[in-house]
Design an enzyme around this catalytic site. Structure first.
Site, PDB file in Angstrom:
ATOM      1  N   GLU A 276       0.869  -1.179   0.000  1.00  0.00           N
ATOM      2  CA  GLU A 276       0.000   0.000   0.000  1.00  0.00           C
ATOM      3  C   GLU A 276       0.898   1.218   0.000  1.00  0.00           C
ATOM      4  OE1 GLU A 276      -2.895   1.371   3.106  1.00  0.00           O
ATOM      5  OE2 GLU A 276      -2.023   3.058   2.016  1.00  0.00           O
ATOM      6  N   CYS A 310      -1.988   8.640   3.496  1.00  0.00           N
ATOM      7  CA  CYS A 310      -1.970   8.318   2.069  1.00  0.00           C
ATOM      8  C   CYS A 310      -3.294   8.689   1.416  1.00  0.00           C
ATOM      9  CB  CYS A 310      -1.638   6.845   1.860  1.00  0.00           C
ATOM     10  SG  CYS A 310      -2.695   5.777   2.824  1.00  0.00           S
TER      11      CYS A 310
END
Ligand code: ADP
Length: 544
Positions: A276, A310
């Protein structure tokens, strides 16, 4: 220094030796002054000095594990995992639920640890990181039995009706978690939940900037799980690379550039992995949107955790006709945001977590201003505090020639670009090497749903933002350079398993038709069977 693998298991006590429930008194933290002017973590031989980025106080030292120690830790974990995998899913669920209770019991200590090493407000430590971790246990313990149960299948082809088919989920073994510094508790405690339920052991390499939350997870886990099943190895990137070299599955969360190195290293041993990585998430505001809600959402989505997420909103595209009104409302929202160290609570945002990140934010804003962007509010360090504070910032007049619109800023900056119409908004949103998530604000939700399908991102929120991350029913993963694989949802549990197929003969013929010898009779049988089985339409099957 303790170095033998057998004794590594209690090493955390040397690093973090705090009695259960104890708090970290501020008075015991030493100022390290100018040393931290360039880093939130100081490399000193085989020790890492952890620094509170909001106050620049030195918090604690942790050690750097060597390659052989990491391998030794993984071996110990693998031994423990063998026994853990034999336990029923129901037993694993019971222990995970006790683990969740321990998190709740220790929430003040956990929050204090997170605040101390990240500089974020305690409210965010609790409402995001601790909430998320408990919710992960809640969700996955509810679906684990059903998801992990061996599944019987029946063949759709009549030829295989004589076979009993089953698919089982078997654990990989030891899952190596390499975790970042922005949510140090959530990415260790929350992420390991499905891996453990699936029967794996876990070894975590937390970020060198924020290793204390991971060590706390190890301490809480040690009281409930079999010895060595949940271990933490502290160190820099080299320690992460060592873990990639010996784990059976790697779960990496971090930057794109490091993710690529992790994938290259995993390729040497063909170790499966999920990544990720970063994001540059767009938020689109159409002219019919509820502008008040859109402005409040944008302020929170871009500024929570000081923008170091993020999934944070990193680019805003607003239709021209409402651009100035939206900007006015947004600036009003941002003016109200209270910034400071947690000890000045109530606050809304804290410091950046490292001097390096502060430098990146400054360089992106400076680049934008140099190329013609206008600072509506903020645009500089917050000089009221000693730590790594950057003022919440709104920029207008930005373009895709600026770093602020193309590179991940990971800071409290909201660049707004006025666009002609929704087509331009979509084109701009997709003009990125990232594709993690996106948001659309409009009262026309049908239109929003159709626009969502045209956005190349792993998740799209309509009239909302970011919160999809803490809803584990939805898969979370990135398109393009934002990652490979996903977390959450039933697939976020089964990714920690290898599927094993089992086929059992039910009849017991002496010889199957496909076995030797290959005779003319068998050949003509198959020549007749193939049209019969696979031709479309009954008439054509029979008559040819
Ligand atoms: P950032 O650049 O934002 O600090 P990184 O992606 O470099 O984030 O770091 C995320 C995690 O990856 C950290 O735990 C870090 O120590 C680890 N790491 C850094 N380099 C490597 C590497 N080459 N192999 C494995 N892990 C690494």
């Amino acid at each position: 220094m303790v170095t033998t693998p057998g004794s590594i298991r209690h090493e955390w006590r040397l690093c973090l030796g705090k009695p259960r429930g104890a708090r970290y008194p501020r008075s015991t933290c030493a100022k390290i002054g100018s040393v931290v002017a360039t880093a939130a973590v100081v490399r000193k031989g085989d020790l890492i000095q952890v620094v509170n980025p909001a106050t620049l106080e030195r918090v604690r030292d942790v050690r750097v594990f060597r390659d052989d120690e990491i391998r030794g830790t993984v071996d110990l974990c693998r031994d423990a995992q063998g026994e853990w995998a034999q336990r029923s899913v129901a037993e694993r669920i019971e222990i995970l639920r006790k683990f969740r209770d321990a998190i709740v019991d220790h929430k003040d200590e956990i929050a204090a640890t997170i605040v101390m090493e990240t500089g974020k407000p305690a409210h965010e430590a609790v409402a995001v990181e601790i909430f998320y971790s408990c919710n992960m246990v809640d969700y996955y313990t509810k679906i684990a039995a059903e998801t992990l149960r061996p599944e019987s299948r029946s063949s759709l082809n009549p030829l295989f009706k004589t076979k009993k088919l089953e698919v089982a989920c078997l654990p990989h073994g030891v899952v190596g978690f390499i975790t970042p510094w922005n949510f140090p508790f959530m990415f260790t405690c929350g992420d390991i939940v499905p891996a453990l339920l699936a029967g794996n052991g876990v070894v975590i390499k937390p970020s060198e900037i924020t290793p204390l939350s991971g060590l706390l997870v190890e301490r809480l886990a040690a009281e409930l799980f079999p010895r060595d099943l949940v271990r933490v190895v502290t160190g820099y990137g080299e320690a992460g690379a060592s873990l990639v070299g010996c784990a059976d599955y790697v779960s990496f969360t971090g930057s794109v550039s490091t993710g690529k190195k992790v994938m290259a290293k995993a390729a040497e041993t063909l170790t499966p992995l999920s990544l990720e990585l970063g994001g540059k998430d767009p938020l689109i505001v159409l002219s019919d949107a509820d502008l008040h809600r859109a402005a409040a959402a944008t302020a929170w989505g871009a500024l929570f955790n000081a923008g170091q997420a993020c999934i944070s909103v990193e680019r805003v595209y607003v239709e021209k006709s409402v651009a100035s009104e939206f900007t006015r409302l947004l600036v009003k929202e941002v003016e109200k945001v209270r910034q400071g160290p947690d000890e000045h609570a109530p606050i809304d945002i804290g410091s950046m977590t490292s001097a390096r990140q502060l430098g990146i934010v400054e360089s992106h804003v400076d680049d934008a201003v140099r190329k013609g962007a206008h600072v509506e509010i903020g645009g500089r360090r917050n000089g009221r505090y000693q730590g790594y504070f950057y003022e919440p910032t709104v920029l207008t007049g930005v373009t895709h020639d600026m770093l602020i619109m193309t590179e991940e800023t990971f800071g409290p900056v909201i660049p707004i670009m006025a666009v002609k119409d929704r087509e331009e908004a979509l084109a701009m949103a997709n003009d990125s090497r990232y594709g993690l998530s996106a948001s659309i604000f409009t009262r026309d939700t049908r239109l929003a749903r159709s626009m969502a399908r045209q956005i190349r991102a792993g998740a799209v929120c309509i009239n909302d933002c970011c919160v999809n991350y803490i809803v584990p029913e939805l898969p979370f993963g990135g398109f393009k350079e934002s990652g490979i694989g996903f977390r959450h949802s039933p697939g976020g549990l089964t990714k920690f398993c290898r599927q094993q197929a089992m086929l059992e003969d039910r009849i017991g013929l002496r010889r199957e038709p496909v076995w030797f010898p290959y005779t003319e009779g068998k050949a003509s049988l198959f020549n007749r069977l193939i049209p019969l089985l696979f031709r479309s339409g009954l008439r054509r099957k029979i008559l040819g």
